[in-house]
Write an enzyme that holds these catalytic residues in place. Structure first.
Site, PDB file in Angstrom:
ATOM      1  CG  ASP A  67      -2.060   0.923   1.141  1.00 15.06           C
ATOM      2  OD1 ASP A  67      -1.992   1.863   0.324  1.00 15.06           O
ATOM      3  OD2 ASP A  67      -3.047   0.726   1.883  1.00 15.06           O
TER       4      ASP A  67
ATOM      5  CG  ASP B 238      -3.272   3.603  -3.176  1.00 14.04           C
ATOM      6  OD1 ASP B 238      -4.281   2.977  -3.527  1.00 14.04           O
ATOM      7  OD2 ASP B 238      -3.178   4.190  -2.095  1.00 14.04           O
ATOM      8  CD  GLU B 239      -5.378  -1.065  -0.648  1.00 12.89           C
ATOM      9  OE1 GLU B 239      -6.007  -1.964  -0.102  1.00 12.89           O
ATOM     10  OE2 GLU B 239      -5.767   0.118  -0.694  1.00 12.89           O
TER      11      GLU B 239
END
Length: 417
Positions: free
Chosen positions: A31, A125-126
Site C-alpha cells: 500500500d 495504490d494498493e
DNA sequence: TCTGGGGTCCTAGGACCC
DNA sequence: TCTGGGGTCCTAGGACCC
C-alpha cells in the site's frame, strides 16, 4: 517517518519453514503511503514537507488524499473539504490529476509483476501478492517484502508499507499497522494475538453502521466478535455477513489472490457545484454521462444488459432506477434513451438534484456476444467514428450538438476539462 | 462537519416458470 | 377453491471498500 521504517519487522526466522514444509505466510499487501498527495509532491518538489491535500478544491469536495504533514492537523480521507480547511487553512489543496496517478500506478504494477505474476490490484495504490511461488527467485516472504519496499521507493520515489501474513485479511491489517513507510509480518501462530485486540471496525465489511449495531450487542473488538455465535450475529446483519464476520474474526479467510477479474459494471456520476432543477439541463447531464459510459464500454469491449440511473436529491436522499435491455448495448444513444425515460418517470417533478449517475451492469465481453445485434447498429457505427475522432483530436472533439451548450456554459467555471 | 467517484456485494420482494 | 415449493431473474435500496 523514515525513523519508523522497519520498526515492526518480524525476523525472517519466524517465517521460513524447514524445506518441504509449506510456507504459510506468503500473502503480501502493498500500500503506497498517501498516494495522490505523494504524487503531487513528486510533480512539484516545493510541496515537500508541507501539508498537501488532494481533492476538496470545489465547493462540495471531500479529501481524497492527505500527506502525513496534513494528517498531523487531523485531516483524513473522505473528510468534507470545508472541515479540512478549517483544521488547516494553510494546507495546499490540489485538484486530482488522475492521469498522473494512473501512470505512477502502472509503474507500481510493473514493479510488483517483476516479482510474481500473482498480483491482485485493489486500487491504483494498493495490491495483494501471493509470493509462495517466488521463494527460489527472491527468498522468504519477508525478504520479498523488503525488496518490494526498496524497489517501489527506488523506482517511483514514494514510500510504501507492506503487510505479510497467511491470509489476505491479516496481510491487509498488517500493512495498515506498518504505515507509514514500514513492514509488519504476522506468522500463523501469531494471528489470534494480532487480531483479538483490534476494534471490530478494522474487519473487512464492518463499516460505520455495522460497528454501531455490534456495539449495541457489546461487541467492540475482533475478539468479542469471534466469541459471538453466528446465529446471534445473523439477526443483526443477515446470515451471509454473520458467517463471514465470525470467520474473519477467528482468522479464517480462504480468499485467494486473483490476478484478474472481469469488471461487473461501468459507471460515471457527478455531483454538481450547485443543485440543478432545470429539466433540460438535467437531461443534458444525463446525455453527457451516457456518452462517457458508452465510450468506456466500447473502449473496454463490453456491452451492458442493464442501465441504471442514479439521482441524489438536494436533501441527500438517493433514488435508483434500472432497466434491463435486449439486446445488450454499448451505444450511448441507447443508454441515454433508457436513462432519460427513467428520469422522466420519477415521481415529483421539479426536484432539486445534487448528483446524477449512469451505470452499465450485466456486462458481456465482446466474445460472449450473441449475434443479436440487429438493433442499434447504425448508432454504434456513428459512435465508433466519434471514438476515432476523439483519439486523434482529444476527448470531446466530437460530441452531440446538445452538449455544445453545456460545454460553453462550463468554460471558465470550475470545470478544468 | 455535511457528506466524491469508482466500484462490489447483499437483501428482499415480486414476477414467472416448472 | 382459497392456495406448494424451488429456482431464477429483475428491481430498489443500502452497506461497504479504496
Amino acid at each position: 517517518m523514515a525513523a519508523r521504517a522497519g520498526v515492526s519487522t518480524v525476523s525472517e526466522a519466524n517465517v521460513v519453514r524447514t524445506p518441504g514444509q509449506k510456507i504459510l505466510e506468503s500473502i503480501l499487501h502493498v500500500d503506497m503511503d498517501a498516494f495522490y498527495a505523494s504524487v503531487e509532491v513528486l510533480k512539484d518538489a516545493s510541496l515537500a514537507g508541507k501539508p498537501v491535500v488532494v481533492g476538496g478544491t470545489g465547493t462540495r469536495g471531500v479529501v481524497m488524499s492527505a500527506s502525513y504533514e496534513a494528517r498531523a492537523y487531523g485531516i483524513r480521507n473522505a473528510m468534507p473539504a470545508v472541515r479540512a480547511r478549517r483544521l488547516c487553512p494553510d494546507a495546499v489543496f490540489m485538484p486530482p490529476d488522475f492521469e498522473s496517478y494512473q501512470a505512477h500506478s502502472n509503474r507500481f504494477r510493473e514493479i510488483l509483476l517483476a516479482i510474481t505474476p500473482t498480483v491482485e490490484p485493489i486500487s491504483l495504490d494498493e495490491a495483494f501478492l501471493d509470493v509462495s511461488g517466488a521463494y527460489l527467485l527472491f527468498g522468504a516472504p519477508v525478504a520479498i517484502a523488503e525488496k518490494v519496499r526498496r524497489d517501489v521507493r527506488d523506482g517511483i520515489g514514494i514510500a510504501c508499507s507492506v503487510g505479510v501474513g497467511p491470509t489476505k485479511l491479516v496481510a491487509k491489517l498488517a500493512s495498515r499497522k506498518a504505515k507509514p513507510d514500514g513492514l509488519v509480518a504476522v506468522t500463523g501462530e501469531d494471528v489470534d494475538a494480532f487480531l483479538t485486540p483490534l476494534p471490530a471496525r478494522a474487519l473487512w465489511g464492518v463499516g460505520e453502521k455495522t460497528a454501531e449495531l455490534l456495539s449495541r450487542l457489546g461487541v467492540r473488538t475482533v475478539g468479542d466478535l469471534a466469541r459471538t455465535p453466528p446465529a446471534v450475529l445473523a439477526r443483526l446483519v443477515g446470515e451471509q455477513q454473520a458467517t463471514n464476520l465470525n470467520d474473519l474474526a477467528r482468522g479464517i479467510d480462504s480468499r485467494r489472490v486473483v490476478a484478474y477479474e472481469a469488471p461487473k459494471s461501468v459507471s460515471h456520476e457527478e455531483t454538481f457545484d450547485r443543485d440543478l432543477d432545470d429539466h433540460e439541463e438535467l437531461l443534458r447531464e444525463i446525455l453527457a454521462l451516457s456518452q462517457k459510459v458508452g465510450a468506456r464500454l466500447r473502449e473496454d469491449g463490453y456491452r451492458a444488459r442493464t442501465v441504471t440511473l442514479k439521482v441524489r436529491l438536494a436533501n441527500f436522499t438517493t433514488l435508483t432506477r434500472s432497466r434491463t435491455t435486449d439486446p445488450p448495448t454499448d451505444v450511448a444513444a441507447d443508454l441515454y434513451h433508457h436513462a432519460s425515460e427513467m428520469f422522466r418517470a420519477l415521481p415529483g417533478a421539479r426536484r432539486r438534484v445534487r448528483l446524477l449517475g449512469v451505470a452499465a451492469t450485466g456486462l458481456l465481453a465482446a466474445g460472449e456476444q450473441q449475434l443479436a445485434l440487429l438493433r442499434g447498429e447504425r448508432w454504434s457505427d456513428v459512435e465508433r467514428a466519434v471514438d476515432r475522432i476523439d483519439k486523434r483530436f482529444g476527448l470531446g472533439s466530437a460530441m452531440p450538438a446538445a452538449l455544445l451548450d453545456r460545454r460553453r456554459e462550463r468554460r471558465g467555471s470550475s470545470d478544468r476539462g
